[in-house]
Design an enzyme around this catalytic site. Structure first.
Site, PDB file in Angstrom:
ATOM      1  N   GLU A 113      -8.568  -3.510  -6.502  1.00 46.86           N
ATOM      2  CA  GLU A 113      -8.354  -4.343  -5.287  1.00 46.86           C
ATOM      3  C   GLU A 113      -9.416  -4.226  -4.488  1.00 46.86           C
ATOM      4  OE1 GLU A 113      -4.316  -5.694  -3.310  1.00 46.86           O
ATOM      5  OE2 GLU A 113      -5.829  -5.594  -1.597  1.00 46.86           O
ATOM      6  N   HIS A 141      -3.857 -12.230  -3.958  1.00 45.97           N
ATOM      7  CA  HIS A 141      -4.074 -11.432  -2.786  1.00 45.97           C
ATOM      8  C   HIS A 141      -3.583 -11.989  -1.534  1.00 45.97           C
ATOM      9  CE1 HIS A 141      -6.488  -9.436   0.296  1.00 45.97           C
ATOM     10  NE2 HIS A 141      -6.396  -8.402  -0.455  1.00 45.97           N
ATOM     11  N   ASP A 185      -8.398  -0.687  -2.054  1.00 46.99           N
ATOM     12  CA  ASP A 185      -8.367  -1.708  -1.085  1.00 46.99           C
ATOM     13  C   ASP A 185      -9.470  -1.352  -0.341  1.00 46.99           C
ATOM     14  OD1 ASP A 185      -8.059  -3.964  -0.037  1.00 46.99           O
ATOM     15  OD2 ASP A 185      -6.049  -3.263   0.907  1.00 46.99           O
TER      16      ASP A 185
HETATM   17  C1  1DF Z   1      -6.888  -5.878   5.662  1.00 45.85           C
HETATM   18  C2  1DF Z   1      -6.141  -5.424   4.547  1.00 45.85           C
HETATM   19  C3  1DF Z   1      -7.691  -7.149   5.518  1.00 45.85           C
HETATM   20  C4  1DF Z   1      -6.415  -5.774   3.414  1.00 45.85           C
HETATM   21  C5  1DF Z   1      -7.878  -7.456   4.205  1.00 45.85           C
HETATM   22  O1  1DF Z   1      -8.804  -8.424   3.833  1.00 45.85           O
HETATM   23  C6  1DF Z   1      -7.301  -6.910   2.941  1.00 45.85           C
HETATM   24  C7  1DF Z   1      -6.723  -5.272   6.804  1.00 45.85           C
HETATM   25  C8  1DF Z   1      -9.138  -9.378   4.900  1.00 45.85           C
HETATM   26  O2  1DF Z   1      -6.380  -4.178   7.021  1.00 45.85           O
HETATM   27  O3  1DF Z   1      -6.762  -6.075   7.898  1.00 45.85           O
HETATM   28  O4  1DF Z   1      -7.555  -7.366   1.673  1.00 45.85           O
HETATM   29  N1  1DF Z   1      -5.310  -5.475   2.177  1.00 45.85           N
HETATM   30  O5  1DF Z   1      -5.358  -6.057   1.169  1.00 45.85           O
HETATM   31  O6  1DF Z   1      -4.368  -4.712   2.565  1.00 45.85           O
HETATM   32 MN    MN Z   2      -6.938  -6.094  -0.126  1.00 50.77          MN
END
Ligand code: 1DF
Ligand code: MN
Length: 341
Positions: A9, A177, A303
């Site tokens: 991811e 997602h 991530d």
């Molecule tokens: C954040 C986390 C932002 C994830 C993401 O995409 C994301 C974040 C804008 O920490 O603000 O994909 N995530 O999957 O945990």
């Molecule tokens: Mn993510």
């Protein structure tokens, strides 16, 4: 090393996507989840968002250096959330095509280090189905990336099902997602800064996955493979209660909107769903998911760049599971699900 580490991811952005997101912000686009997320990541001059902007846009040396520094052999790339979802249909179609072309070019430059998932425009399901076919058959992408609700609409509405039909026919997984919670969910979260990855993402995404299940998407498309990050957005923990209450609600005919399903909710979670460990580098939760879903259905994810932490890789290397299961977790499950190599 006894296994390759394949991270499943891993986000990128394109310059076009940033330009379109910037325009939405400038126009005051009325979506509190989008404003909260990208009003921060695109505008803030704090250190974290500045660095993340640079990391998202790089699909070459900088990213590969970060992968090397943390022992990541392969990233499965996906267009960062919310992808094309907040755009109007014209912009969404164009960005899905250009983002797929850009990620395919990066994979061609670094074929041993990158694979990718295909963006699509849910605003136009017929175009989405065609673009997914092009992206998989012509560009060699390995699945679809689907960034949650589309201006507050969830994809359990049958008008979107051509997308699932295409994924099933192409035999590729679709990765659901997170995005910021929809308008109906977000307000009490915003009041306490809980709408983002800390909590609200998971609530909206778990709800979305459950809506797909109870709407009968997997009865209609029994071979469809859905991938959830963040260890299934907490759904594995809920399975017992979901099965019990779904059965009880059906028996009492409590809701017209709930129809009998061919299988139980936990059956779909075990037979159609795969989960990744993005943002959840925590052994008790990972092993719980392996126990209830099976070791073939839990995949490693970092991530990047949102959670780029070397110690989290080390913690997952140290999982107290057999060498065979660890190889499945980091490598084998991803190779099989995404048909890599
Ligand atoms: C954040 C986390 C932002 C994830 C993401 O995409 C994301 C974040 C804008 O920490 O603000 O994909 N995530 O999957 O945990
Ligand atoms: Mn993510």
């Amino acid at each position: 090393m006894a296994y390759k580490r394949i991270a499943t991811e891993e986000a990128f952005a394109t310059a076009d996507q940033f330009r379109l997101f910037r325009r939405l912000l400038d126009e005051g686009f009325d979506d509190p989840g989008f404003q909260s997320l990208w009003g921060f990541y695109l505008i803030s001059e704090a250190e974290r968002p500045k660095k993340i902007r640079e990391q998202l846009l790089d699909l070459d040396a900088r990213r590969i250096a970060d992968m090397n520094a943390t022992g990541i052999d392969v990233q499965i790339l996906s267009l960062t959330s919310p992808g094309v979802n907040p755009l109007d249909a014209d912009a969404a179609r164009a960005l899905s095509v250009s983002a797929n072309d850009e990620v395919a070019a990066a994979i061609a430059r670094h074929p041993t280090r990158f694979a990718g998932l295909a963006a699509f425009a849910p605003q136009d399901p017929a175009h989405a189905a065609k673009e997914l076919e092009r992206a998989v058959n012509r560009l060699g992408l390995k699945g679809a990336i689907f960034n949650g609700h589309v201006r507050d609409e969830y994809l359990d509405d049958p008008k979107f099902w051509a997308i699932f039909e295409a994924c099933e026919a192409l035999d590729v997984p679709i990765y659901l997602h997170p995005t910021g919670p929809s308008r109906g969910l977000i307000q009490p979260m915003l009041e306490r800064g809980l709408d983002g990855a800390i909590f609200g993402f998971g609530v909206d995404t778990a709800l979305h996955a459950l809506r797909l299940i109870v709407a009968g998407v997997f009865d209609r498309f029994p071979k469809l493979k859905l991938v959830l990050g963040h260890l299934g957005e907490a759904l594995p923990f809920w399975l017992f209660r979901l099965d019990y209450m779904h059965r009880a609600g059906l028996a009492a005919k409590r809701y017209d909107s709930i129809k009998p399903l061919k299988r139980t909710i936990s059956d779909y979670m075990r037979e159609n769903v795969y989960v990744t460990t993005s943002g959840m580098a925590w052994a008790p939760a990972i092993q719980f998911c392996q126990q209830v879903l099976g070791v073939d259905r839990v995949l490693y994810a970092m991530d990047y760049p949102y959670q780029f932490v070397a110690e989290e890789v080390t913690a997952q290397d140290a999982l107290a599971i057999s060498p065979e299961d660890k190889r499945k977790f980091f490598q084998g499950n991803a190779e099989r699900l995404f048909k890599l190599g």
